[in-house]
Design a protein around this motif. Structure first.
Motif, PDB file in Angstrom:
ATOM      1  N   ALA A 112       0.823  -1.202   0.000  1.00  0.00           N
ATOM      2  CA  ALA A 112       0.000   0.000   0.000  1.00  0.00           C
ATOM      3  C   ALA A 112       0.859   1.255   0.000  1.00  0.00           C
ATOM      4  O   ALA A 112       0.579   2.213  -0.738  1.00  0.00           O
ATOM      5  CB  ALA A 112      -0.932  -0.002   1.211  1.00  0.00           C
ATOM      6  N   MET A 113       1.902   1.278   0.820  1.00  0.00           N
ATOM      7  CA  MET A 113       2.741   2.476   0.861  1.00  0.00           C
ATOM      8  C   MET A 113       3.440   2.702  -0.474  1.00  0.00           C
ATOM      9  O   MET A 113       3.616   3.849  -0.906  1.00  0.00           O
ATOM     10  CB  MET A 113       3.746   2.364   2.014  1.00  0.00           C
ATOM     11  N   LEU A 164      -1.163   9.488  -4.059  1.00  0.00           N
ATOM     12  CA  LEU A 164      -1.453  10.606  -3.170  1.00  0.00           C
ATOM     13  C   LEU A 164      -0.343  11.659  -3.209  1.00  0.00           C
ATOM     14  O   LEU A 164       0.795  11.359  -3.583  1.00  0.00           O
ATOM     15  CB  LEU A 164      -1.610  10.097  -1.738  1.00  0.00           C
ATOM     16  N   PRO A 165      -0.654  12.885  -2.796  1.00  0.00           N
ATOM     17  CA  PRO A 165       0.374  13.924  -2.726  1.00  0.00           C
ATOM     18  C   PRO A 165       1.481  13.538  -1.752  1.00  0.00           C
ATOM     19  O   PRO A 165       1.263  12.774  -0.805  1.00  0.00           O
ATOM     20  CB  PRO A 165      -0.397  15.154  -2.219  1.00  0.00           C
ATOM     21  N   ARG A 166       2.650  14.092  -1.962  1.00  0.00           N
ATOM     22  CA  ARG A 166       3.801  13.812  -1.102  1.00  0.00           C
ATOM     23  C   ARG A 166       3.461  14.162   0.345  1.00  0.00           C
ATOM     24  O   ARG A 166       2.911  15.222   0.636  1.00  0.00           O
ATOM     25  CB  ARG A 166       5.007  14.631  -1.569  1.00  0.00           C
ATOM     26  N   GLY A 167       3.784  13.263   1.270  1.00  0.00           N
ATOM     27  CA  GLY A 167       3.549  13.499   2.683  1.00  0.00           C
ATOM     28  C   GLY A 167       2.215  13.008   3.187  1.00  0.00           C
ATOM     29  O   GLY A 167       1.959  13.038   4.394  1.00  0.00           O
ATOM     30  N   ALA A 168       1.338  12.542   2.297  1.00  0.00           N
ATOM     31  CA  ALA A 168       0.005  12.100   2.720  1.00  0.00           C
ATOM     32  C   ALA A 168       0.016  10.729   3.362  1.00  0.00           C
ATOM     33  O   ALA A 168      -0.960  10.348   4.028  1.00  0.00           O
ATOM     34  CB  ALA A 168      -0.960  12.109   1.534  1.00  0.00           C
ATOM     35  N   ALA A 222       8.475  -1.525   8.449  1.00  0.00           N
ATOM     36  CA  ALA A 222       8.942  -0.310   9.101  1.00  0.00           C
ATOM     37  C   ALA A 222       8.692   0.859   8.173  1.00  0.00           C
ATOM     38  O   ALA A 222       8.900   0.759   6.957  1.00  0.00           O
ATOM     39  CB  ALA A 222      10.422  -0.411   9.444  1.00  0.00           C
ATOM     40  N   MET A 223       8.256   1.959   8.740  1.00  0.00           N
ATOM     41  CA  MET A 223       7.945   3.160   7.949  1.00  0.00           C
ATOM     42  C   MET A 223       8.461   4.388   8.675  1.00  0.00           C
ATOM     43  O   MET A 223       8.777   4.337   9.870  1.00  0.00           O
ATOM     44  CB  MET A 223       6.427   3.263   7.749  1.00  0.00           C
ATOM     45  N   THR A 224       8.563   5.476   7.936  1.00  0.00           N
ATOM     46  CA  THR A 224       8.944   6.729   8.572  1.00  0.00           C
ATOM     47  C   THR A 224       7.849   7.157   9.541  1.00  0.00           C
ATOM     48  O   THR A 224       6.660   6.975   9.279  1.00  0.00           O
ATOM     49  CB  THR A 224       9.149   7.829   7.530  1.00  0.00           C
ATOM     50  N   HIS A 282      -0.266  16.765  11.413  1.00  0.00           N
ATOM     51  CA  HIS A 282       0.960  17.466  11.819  1.00  0.00           C
ATOM     52  C   HIS A 282       1.075  18.739  10.999  1.00  0.00           C
ATOM     53  O   HIS A 282       1.055  18.694   9.764  1.00  0.00           O
ATOM     54  CB  HIS A 282       2.195  16.587  11.584  1.00  0.00           C
ATOM     55  N   ASP A 283       1.182  19.880  11.667  1.00  0.00           N
ATOM     56  CA  ASP A 283       1.223  21.174  10.977  1.00  0.00           C
ATOM     57  C   ASP A 283       0.069  21.309   9.987  1.00  0.00           C
ATOM     58  O   ASP A 283       0.228  21.809   8.866  1.00  0.00           O
ATOM     59  CB  ASP A 283       2.560  21.355  10.248  1.00  0.00           C
ATOM     60  N   GLU A 284      -1.077  20.810  10.397  1.00  0.00           N
ATOM     61  CA  GLU A 284      -2.324  20.869   9.613  1.00  0.00           C
ATOM     62  C   GLU A 284      -2.275  20.031   8.341  1.00  0.00           C
ATOM     63  O   GLU A 284      -3.167  20.138   7.491  1.00  0.00           O
ATOM     64  CB  GLU A 284      -2.705  22.311   9.281  1.00  0.00           C
ATOM     65  N   GLN A 285      -1.270  19.183   8.182  1.00  0.00           N
ATOM     66  CA  GLN A 285      -1.260  18.236   7.073  1.00  0.00           C
ATOM     67  C   GLN A 285      -1.784  16.896   7.559  1.00  0.00           C
ATOM     68  O   GLN A 285      -1.365  16.401   8.612  1.00  0.00           O
ATOM     69  CB  GLN A 285       0.130  18.039   6.480  1.00  0.00           C
TER      70      GLN A 285
END
Length: 342
Positions: free
Chosen positions: A81-82, A89-93, A108-110, A212-215
């Motif tokens: 999925a990742m 999806l947009p970067r960071g989503a 493992a993921m960020t 995080h930071d409204e994202q």
């Protein structure tokens, strides 16, 4: 063999990370077990460099009071999925995949940067802002964007076994014990098993959307599959309506959130034009999930005994002559709640 290392055992985990070459011998990462999930062990690893990972390991028996088993090999879908959602999806989503270990059944993921909170936490304190329609934007992007990769994704995510064991049976199947719901829920189960129109996240819930930071960042993809994406809408909408039930002081805001979610999804999903009965199916899944969240294997923890009885009555009353639109559903749900609260 799955689970040859228990990642919640910090010493065993650090030994594993060193032996597998993922950390150096002189490193002393901080390890924190993360609470909240019932289907996986989840651990945060913070390296001395500041790099932070989240490791997940699927459990064969979920951490609930009833028997609820699912093949831990489902964690493979998390990594897939990742990889694919990263293209849609947009970067960071979503977090980025760091590594997979099929033998130990983990990925493992960020980690999402701190500070962050879940959309659920925000909703539970009555803070709506723009997060609900922004969640609809993410879901619309998944469902519509997946169609560009349909030839591949139909095969990559053809396996529905995790969705069956973690959603279809424990939600709809288990709830059929409620008299008068058998046919309605049986039809939903059939739709889940037979309709194949787009990518389905399967766990699109406020608790799985971090901010995080409204994202907004979407996590937990272990039941993703190619199927009926109307389920995702119903799954999310049931959370909003259940909170409208529980938080009387914010009821109108939560009910408005249902319509704002649908309006944004409708505006941003060209997928709908190919599905004339799509909204009606999503409404039916909403009703089914409303019942499942009080009578299934994963009841909402914030609803008390009286509210669970009332939500059962409301959901059952909406079955059979079910609404065709979310506008109609919101009105009837509100009216039925008022009747049963008297």
């Amino acid at each position: 063999m799955i689970e040859s290392v228990d990642i919640e055992d910090s010493q065993a985990l650090l030994a594993y990370l060193f032996a597998s070459g993922r950390i150096e011998a002189q490193e002393h990462p901080a390890v924190d077990n993360l609470a909240g999930g019932v289907s996986c062990r989840t651990v945060r690893v913070t390296r001395e460099s500041g790099e932070t990972w989240v490791l997940k390991q699927a459990l064969p028996q979920l951490r609930v009071a009833v028997e609820w088993q699912s093949d831990p090999k489902r964690i493979r879908s998390e990594g897939l999925a990742m990889k694919w959602l990263g293209q849609i999806l947009p970067r960071g989503a979503i977090p980025s995949l760091v590594f997979e270990d099929e033998q130990n059944g983990l990925v493992a993921m960020t980690a999402v940067a701190m500070p962050h909170e879940t959309l659920k936490a925000r909703l539970m304190r009555g803070a709506f802002e723009t997060a609900v329609p922004e969640a609809a934007t993410i879901l619309a992007a998944i469902h519509s964007g997946a169609l560009s990769f349909e030839a591949d994704l139909r095969n990559v995510f053809a396996d529905q076994s995790a969705f069956e064991s973690l959603r279809v049976d424990p939600f709809y199947g288990f709830s059929r014990s409620v008299s008068g719901t058998e046919e309605f829920l049986g039809d939903l189960m059939r739709d889940c098993r037979t309709i194949r129109v787009s990518l389905v996240h399967g766990d699109f819930s406020p608790k799985n959307i971090l901010i995080h930071d409204e994202q907004l960042v979407l996590v937990d993809h272990e039941v993703i599959h190619w199927g009926d994406s109307a389920f995702d809408i119903g799954f999310f909408m049931a959370h909003l309506l259940s909170k409208a039930h529980h938080f009387v002081q914010w009821r109108s805001a939560f009910l408005g959130g249902v319509q704002s979610f649908w309006d944004r999804y409708d505006d941003e999903s060209d997928y709908l034009f190919r599905q004339p009965d799509y909204e009606a199916r999503a409404v039916r899944h909403t009703i089914g999930c409303l019942l499942a969240r009080v009578k299934g294997k994963s009841p909402l923890e914030y609803l008390d005994a009286r509210e669970r009885v009332r939500q059962t009555l409301v959901a059952r009353s909406l079955m059979g002559d079910d609404p065709a639109t979310f506008e109609e559903l919101v009105t009837r749900f509100d009216n039925r709640l008022a009747e049963f609260e008297q």
